[in-house]
Design a protein around this motif. Structure first.
Motif, PDB file in Angstrom:
ATOM      1  N   PHE A 286      45.581  26.594  15.566  1.00 24.26           N
ATOM      2  CA  PHE A 286      45.696  25.148  15.345  1.00 24.26           C
ATOM      3  C   PHE A 286      44.373  24.639  14.775  1.00 24.26           C
ATOM      4  N   GLY A 287      44.408  23.567  14.044  1.00 22.55           N
ATOM      5  CA  GLY A 287      43.141  23.020  13.577  1.00 22.55           C
ATOM      6  C   GLY A 287      43.294  21.965  12.512  1.00 22.55           C
ATOM      7  N   HIS A 288      43.961  22.307  11.431  1.00 20.31           N
ATOM      8  CA  HIS A 288      43.989  21.347  10.331  1.00 20.31           C
ATOM      9  C   HIS A 288      45.345  20.682  10.167  1.00 20.31           C
ATOM     10  N   GLU A 289      46.214  20.880  11.146  1.00 23.02           N
ATOM     11  CA  GLU A 289      47.516  20.243  11.043  1.00 23.02           C
ATOM     12  C   GLU A 289      47.616  19.080  12.035  1.00 23.02           C
ATOM     13  N   LEU A 290      48.586  18.213  11.766  1.00 27.71           N
ATOM     14  CA  LEU A 290      48.849  17.117  12.690  1.00 27.71           C
ATOM     15  C   LEU A 290      50.104  17.463  13.476  1.00 27.71           C
ATOM     16  N   LEU A 291      50.328  16.715  14.555  1.00 27.34           N
ATOM     17  CA  LEU A 291      51.563  16.889  15.316  1.00 27.34           C
ATOM     18  C   LEU A 291      52.666  16.093  14.625  1.00 27.34           C
ATOM     19  N   GLN A 292      53.891  16.484  14.883  1.00 26.50           N
ATOM     20  CA  GLN A 292      55.068  15.774  14.357  1.00 26.50           C
ATOM     21  C   GLN A 292      55.017  14.298  14.792  1.00 26.50           C
ATOM     22  N   ASP A 293      55.322  13.360  13.889  1.00 28.86           N
ATOM     23  CA  ASP A 293      55.390  11.934  14.290  1.00 28.86           C
ATOM     24  C   ASP A 293      56.317  11.806  15.501  1.00 28.86           C
ATOM     25  N   ASP A 294      55.997  10.889  16.393  1.00 26.97           N
ATOM     26  CA  ASP A 294      56.865  10.681  17.560  1.00 26.97           C
ATOM     27  C   ASP A 294      56.933   9.178  17.839  1.00 26.97           C
ATOM     28  N   PHE A 295      57.881   8.527  17.181  1.00 27.48           N
ATOM     29  CA  PHE A 295      58.003   7.069  17.332  1.00 27.48           C
ATOM     30  C   PHE A 295      58.701   6.696  18.632  1.00 27.48           C
ATOM     31  N   ASP A 296      59.476   7.653  19.178  1.00 23.63           N
ATOM     32  CA  ASP A 296      60.217   7.322  20.408  1.00 23.63           C
ATOM     33  C   ASP A 296      59.258   6.919  21.520  1.00 23.63           C
ATOM     34  N   LYS A 297      58.176   7.696  21.662  1.00 24.48           N
ATOM     35  CA  LYS A 297      57.302   7.421  22.814  1.00 24.48           C
ATOM     36  C   LYS A 297      56.497   6.129  22.628  1.00 24.48           C
ATOM     37  N   ILE A 298      56.394   5.636  21.400  1.00 24.05           N
ATOM     38  CA  ILE A 298      55.627   4.391  21.218  1.00 24.05           C
ATOM     39  C   ILE A 298      56.522   3.198  20.840  1.00 24.05           C
ATOM     40  N   GLU A 299      57.833   3.400  21.025  1.00 22.83           N
ATOM     41  CA  GLU A 299      58.789   2.347  20.652  1.00 22.83           C
ATOM     42  C   GLU A 299      58.462   1.010  21.343  1.00 22.83           C
ATOM     43  N   ASP A 300      58.268   1.062  22.671  1.00 18.19           N
ATOM     44  CA  ASP A 300      57.996  -0.176  23.419  1.00 18.19           C
ATOM     45  C   ASP A 300      56.649  -0.770  23.003  1.00 18.19           C
ATOM     46  N   SER A 301      55.686   0.127  22.757  1.00 19.53           N
ATOM     47  CA  SER A 301      54.347  -0.350  22.380  1.00 19.53           C
ATOM     48  C   SER A 301      54.414  -1.061  21.036  1.00 19.53           C
ATOM     49  N   ILE A 302      55.198  -0.517  20.119  1.00 19.85           N
ATOM     50  CA  ILE A 302      55.308  -1.148  18.792  1.00 19.85           C
ATOM     51  C   ILE A 302      55.967  -2.527  18.930  1.00 19.85           C
ATOM     52  N   ALA A 303      57.030  -2.590  19.742  1.00 20.94           N
ATOM     53  CA  ALA A 303      57.729  -3.871  19.922  1.00 20.94           C
ATOM     54  C   ALA A 303      56.743  -4.919  20.457  1.00 20.94           C
ATOM     55  N   PHE A 304      55.904  -4.517  21.393  1.00 16.79           N
ATOM     56  CA  PHE A 304      54.921  -5.440  21.965  1.00 16.79           C
ATOM     57  C   PHE A 304      53.911  -5.847  20.891  1.00 16.79           C
ATOM     58  N   ALA A 305      53.495  -4.858  20.101  1.00 21.24           N
ATOM     59  CA  ALA A 305      52.487  -5.124  19.069  1.00 21.24           C
ATOM     60  C   ALA A 305      53.016  -6.109  18.019  1.00 21.24           C
ATOM     61  N   TYR A 306      54.311  -6.059  17.720  1.00 21.20           N
ATOM     62  CA  TYR A 306      54.891  -6.995  16.749  1.00 21.20           C
ATOM     63  C   TYR A 306      54.721  -8.435  17.216  1.00 21.20           C
ATOM     64  N   LYS A 307      54.797  -8.627  18.555  1.00 20.54           N
ATOM     65  CA  LYS A 307      54.636 -10.000  19.075  1.00 20.54           C
ATOM     66  C   LYS A 307      53.171 -10.421  19.012  1.00 20.54           C
ATOM     67  N   ARG A 308      52.279  -9.496  19.362  1.00 14.24           N
ATOM     68  CA  ARG A 308      50.860  -9.851  19.405  1.00 14.24           C
ATOM     69  C   ARG A 308      50.259  -9.954  17.999  1.00 14.24           C
ATOM     70  N   PHE A 309      50.736  -9.104  17.115  1.00 17.00           N
ATOM     71  CA  PHE A 309      50.209  -9.072  15.743  1.00 17.00           C
ATOM     72  C   PHE A 309      51.388  -9.165  14.768  1.00 17.00           C
ATOM     73  N   PRO A 310      51.952 -10.368  14.588  1.00 16.58           N
ATOM     74  CA  PRO A 310      53.207 -10.497  13.835  1.00 16.58           C
ATOM     75  C   PRO A 310      53.128  -9.914  12.414  1.00 16.58           C
ATOM     76  N   ALA A 311      51.917  -9.874  11.833  1.00  9.34           N
ATOM     77  CA  ALA A 311      51.813  -9.362  10.462  1.00  9.34           C
ATOM     78  C   ALA A 311      52.244  -7.904  10.367  1.00  9.34           C
ATOM     79  N   LEU A 312      52.237  -7.198  11.493  1.00 12.21           N
ATOM     80  CA  LEU A 312      52.608  -5.775  11.466  1.00 12.21           C
ATOM     81  C   LEU A 312      54.087  -5.587  11.156  1.00 12.21           C
ATOM     82  N   GLU A 313      54.877  -6.569  11.597  1.00 13.66           N
ATOM     83  CA  GLU A 313      56.321  -6.389  11.536  1.00 13.66           C
ATOM     84  C   GLU A 313      56.816  -6.198  10.101  1.00 13.66           C
TER      85      GLU A 313
END
Ligand SMILES: Cc1cc2nc3c(=O)[nH]c(=O)nc-3n(C[C@H](O)[C@H](O)[C@H](O)COP(=O)(O)OP(=O)(O)OC[C@H]3O[C@@H](n4cnc5c(N)ncnc54)[C@H](O)[C@@H]3O)c2cc1C
Length: 805
Positions: A286-313
């Motif tokens: 391992f070293g120069h690769e990234l992990l697979q995107d995982d939006f499921d685990k940050i779904e709630d965090s993103i929803a919260f962030a949309y309220k705090r930082f509406p420009a993200l939406e």
């Protein structure tokens, strides 16, 4: 490749390069860094590059401040750019508790020289316009916050180190570290072997694998972490076009950090459904690769962030960076000489390499080159965990740490993961008596005993908690009758041998006791800093028992082994010898009915070997409660028998159990300092008053003597004092500033409520010139000024007649 070197640093991430640079900065130029791939090939290359000073530990915060200020120095030395953006940052508070925490942090920063500020929602809106401030009470602004280019910065460290004489070998994988009999190391790489006087493990993601090559377990493992970079955000583009930059915004409620990236935004999350990575070992490929995107685990965090930082939406996603980085169980780095090893040093588990890497490099280099660090590094010392720590403990603690990274952290909080782990034979008995537990160095310790329907949980708070009444009851039992408390959380050592006394005389600054007596003594570093606060009892000319802080066992053990002499044996008996202290006016009566030997002539500071019930015990007449008291030690298998007799005979005399909350209140009555609060390597014996236990009369050149004598002659600049504080419901905890005539003149080391005197007490340092009975100051607690008065007469037993009588 070189075949010999003074230091081989393993790992070319930001931390290894910082260590290398700081070694050269302090004058060691014969140093080599070995990197299995290119520099930055671990966590470093995919870091978001943010930096900040905020840290619950004052010394860690100061080192983060050092790190941030270092980048300009690196740019000047090397002519390279670190890609610095000192945009400032705001941490938001959406509830009173979090706001209290930020105000407490702000207060600490006043005497640390950090220019943070509390800001209003209106100011936040103006300064960080992407923020929706609905529900926000305020925030903490730190002008030092910013971000940089992780790769450029690492290469700048590397270039600065090379300019100082260091060598860097890339594509050079360390495959073995073998120690020679003289303590030096053969570092075997795939390019050949280097003979090194010292080895530094800065292996980052592979620190465990590198440690295992030397037979060392490092309590850490990686966690997956993800941040998102957006396409252009019009509001940000406008700011840039107008010549400005948007500051960082930390939103603890949303567990997110946000900053400008190019003409868009970058937001990262410490999500609750977090995932450990490579728990059983990091793959070498391992070293120069990234992990697979995982939006499921940050779904709630993103929803919260949309309220705090509406420009993200409405912003498009440009890239997702998902990679692993390592954490220790408490989230702080693991730095320093590895206990039990010679010439093997740790610079691992640095979870915020761009906030902390400079400070870690500086501290480690000072330790190696100068023998000690300029400040107390215990919060990041690898010796803060003992050999009790296991991967099974590390895993849940690391997860808990990740999940609570943005949580409010309360001074009385006891985190629940990986507990109970280590318990004594008293656990079930105390559990049946209503114990509310804390954890110390992995061990369950009774904080207090709940009565009746009282909850078996202490509410975390900056103010007085629901433990208040229980602590008051327990204090009253000690002061009016007799209390009993287990002695398991003392670090205990048995020192034997023909040279035991001579050795103790050399490593301890105080006078060693005669047979049958105890003494209290500070242990000093060569520079005269406090590195221990010991009670020593002499059982016979060749046998001594030492007691000190339980949590500092590995720290003290490392020092003992480093300074051991022939003809001395030392055993750490912390977990094999336990017992109880009984304290209060009836303590003597209880002990007398439990033993057939006459104890009426046992004086304060005497030690005797007595049979107490069926148990053979070492009994010391001393008590940290400041009361008439005895510490009764036995071997662990006898503990319950000892308990049975003391408890049975104590009942008619009003005996009650007491826990750590009561103990901390009782010691305040006498202004007794506590290890890592009043007594720590940040302070000297003369500053804290422990110089009264130094024996300048003995003719031994004890460690730290020259520094202690110099300070005795010149006098310390500041002194530890006690204050009575007028507060409402929040007592001093630690590091609150002490104000005099509108200026910060000192800070508190600890405080709390004296249930006996019904007063709020603080201990803290002020300049010697201000130490006058009745001095009126103000102490800032949770952002509010409180009048306080300097007092010198203890609140209980001021003449010592009860304690000594
Ligand atoms: C997604 C993400 C975002 C982050 N954002 C930030 C941020 O904004 N701010 C911040 O401060 N931190 C951030 N971090 C954390 C930061 O990346 C780490 O704190 C930092 O990189 C740790 O550096 P290190 O040198 O300890 O370890 P690493 O970067 O892992 O370096 C270890 C090096 O050791 C080498 N090595 C290992 N074993 C051997 C061997 N046997 N022989 C030779 N070489 C060896 C490796 O190849 C590697 O180059 C982030 C991390 C992630 C994953």
């Amino acid at each position: 490749m070189k075949t010999t070197t003074r230091v081989a640093v393993i790992g070319g991430g930001v931390v290894g390069c910082s260590v290398l640079y700081h070694l050269t900065k302090l004058g060691w130029s014969d140093v080599v860094l070995l990197e299995r791939s290119e520099l930055t090939s671990g966590s470093t290359w995919h870091a978001a590059g943010g930096f900040h000073t905020l840290n619950g530990d004052t010394n860690m915060a100061a080192l983060q401040g050092y790190t941030i200020k270092l980048y300009r120095e690196l740019e000047e030395i090397t002519g390279m750019s670190c890609g610095l953006h000192h945009v400032g940052g705001i941490t938001l508070a959406d509830n009173q508790e979090r706001f209290d925490m930020l105000k407490a942090e702000r207060a600490k920063h006043r005497f640390m020289g950090l220019e943070t500020e509390i800001v209003t929602p209106e100011e936040i809106k103006k300064f960080a316009p992407v923020t929706n401030t609905d529900g926000i009470l305020g925030g903490l602004y730190d002008p030092l916050d910013g971000h940089l280019d992780p790769s450029g910065t690492t290469h700048a460290y590397a270039k600065a180190a090379r300019l100082g004489g260091a060598t860097i070998e890339t594509h050079c994988k360390v495959i073995e570290t073998n120690q020679r009999a003289d303590g030096t190391w053969d570092v075997v790489t795939d390019k050949g072997t280097i003979h090194a006087e010292h080895v530094v493990n800065a292996g980052g993601l592979w620190a465990r694998e590198v440690g295992a090559m030397a037979g060392v377990y490092f309590p850490l493992h990686p966690m997956e972490h993800q941040y998102i970079v957006t396409d252009e955000v019009p509001m940000i583009a406008d700011i840039i076009d107008a010549g400005g930059e948007h500051p960082h915004v930390m939103d603890p409620a949303g567990e997110s950090y946000l900053r400008q990236e190019g003409r868009g935004l970058c937001i990262g999350f410490y999500e609750q459904p977090c995932k450990p990575w490579a728990v059983d070992g990091t793959p070498w490929d391992f070293g120069h690769e990234l992990l697979q995107d995982d939006f499921d685990k940050i779904e709630d965090s993103i929803a919260f962030a949309y309220k705090r930082f509406p420009a993200l939406e409405t912003a498009g996603v440009k890239s997702v960076i998902h990679g692993p980085f390592t954490f220790a169980p408490d989230g702080n780095p693991l730095v320093g000489p590895v206990p039990g090893m010679r010439n093997y040093w740790s610079a691992c588990a640095v979870m915020a390499g761009f906030s902390q890497g400079g400070g870690v490099g500086l501290m480690l280099a000072q330790w190696m080159v100068e023998g000690e660090t300029e400040r107390d590094t215990f919060a990041m010392d690898c010796a803060r965990f003992g050999d009790w720590i296991t991967p099974g403990y590390t895993r849940p603690k690391v997860i808990e740490n990740y999940q609570t990274r943005f949580s409010v952290s309360y001074p009385n909080e006891e985190l629940p993961a990986a507990r109970p782990f280590r318990t004594t034979p008293m656990y079930d008995i105390f559990e049946g008596m209503g114990a509310v537990w804390g954890a110390q160095y992995g061990l369950e310790v009774a904080n207090y005993f709940a009565a009746g329907d009282e909850p078996r949980y202490e509410t975390p708070s900056f103010r007085r908690s629901n433990a208040f009444d229980a602590a008051a009851r327990e204090v009253a039992a000690v002061r009016n009758a007799v209390g009993i408390n287990e002695l398991h959380n003392f670090g205990k050592y048995r020192v034997t041998g023909a040279n035991a006394r001579t050795w103790l005389d050399r490593i301890m600054a105080g006078r060693m006791p005669k047979v049958g007596r105890l003494s209290l003594t500070p242990m000093l570093s060569a520079r005269g800093r406090l590195i221990g606060d010991f009670t020593i009892s002499c059982l016979n000319e060749e046998e001594f028992q030492l007691t000190a802080s339980y949590g500092s066992q590995a720290y003290h053990w490392r020092w003992f082994l480093k300074n051991l002499d022939d003809g001395v044996n030392i055993e750490n008996i912390s977990d094999t010898r336990s017992g109880f202290q009984i304290a209060g006016p009836k303590a003597r009566d209880v002990l007398q009915v439990c033993t057939r030997q006459d104890i009426s002539d046992m004086k304060f500071m005497d030690v005797r070997q007595l049979s107490v019930g069926m148990a053979d015990c070492i009994v010391q007449r001393v008590s940290y409660t400041g009361d008439l008291g005895y510490e009764i030690f036995c071997d662990l298998p006898s503990l319950r028998a000892l308990w049975s007799v003391l408890w049975r005979e104590g009942q008619p005399l009003g005996m009650k159990p007491f826990g750590m909350r009561a103990m901390m209140s009782l010691r305040l009555d006498k202004f007794f300092g506590s290890w890592l609060r009043e007594y720590s390597p940040d302070y000297t014996a003369a500053e804290t008053g422990l110089d009264r236990f130094i024996s300048f009369k003995k003719d031994t050149p004890f460690i730290g003597r020259a520094a202690a004598e110099a300070e005795r002659d010149a006098g310390p600049a500041r002194k530890l004092c006690a204050f009575e504080v007028s507060v409402d419901d929040a007592d001093v905890v630690a590091y609150e500033p002490i104000w005099l005539d509108g200026k910060v003149v000192g800070f508190c080391t600890s405080g709390g409520y004296s249930h006996h005197a019904e007063k709020s007490i603080a201990l803290g340092f002020v300049p010697v010139g201000n130490v006058v009975e009745g001095l009126k100051v103000e102490i800032e607690v949770l952002g509010k000024m409180h009048p306080a008065v300097l007092i010198s007469a203890p609140l209980f037993d001021a003449d010592g007649s009860r304690m000594r009588g």
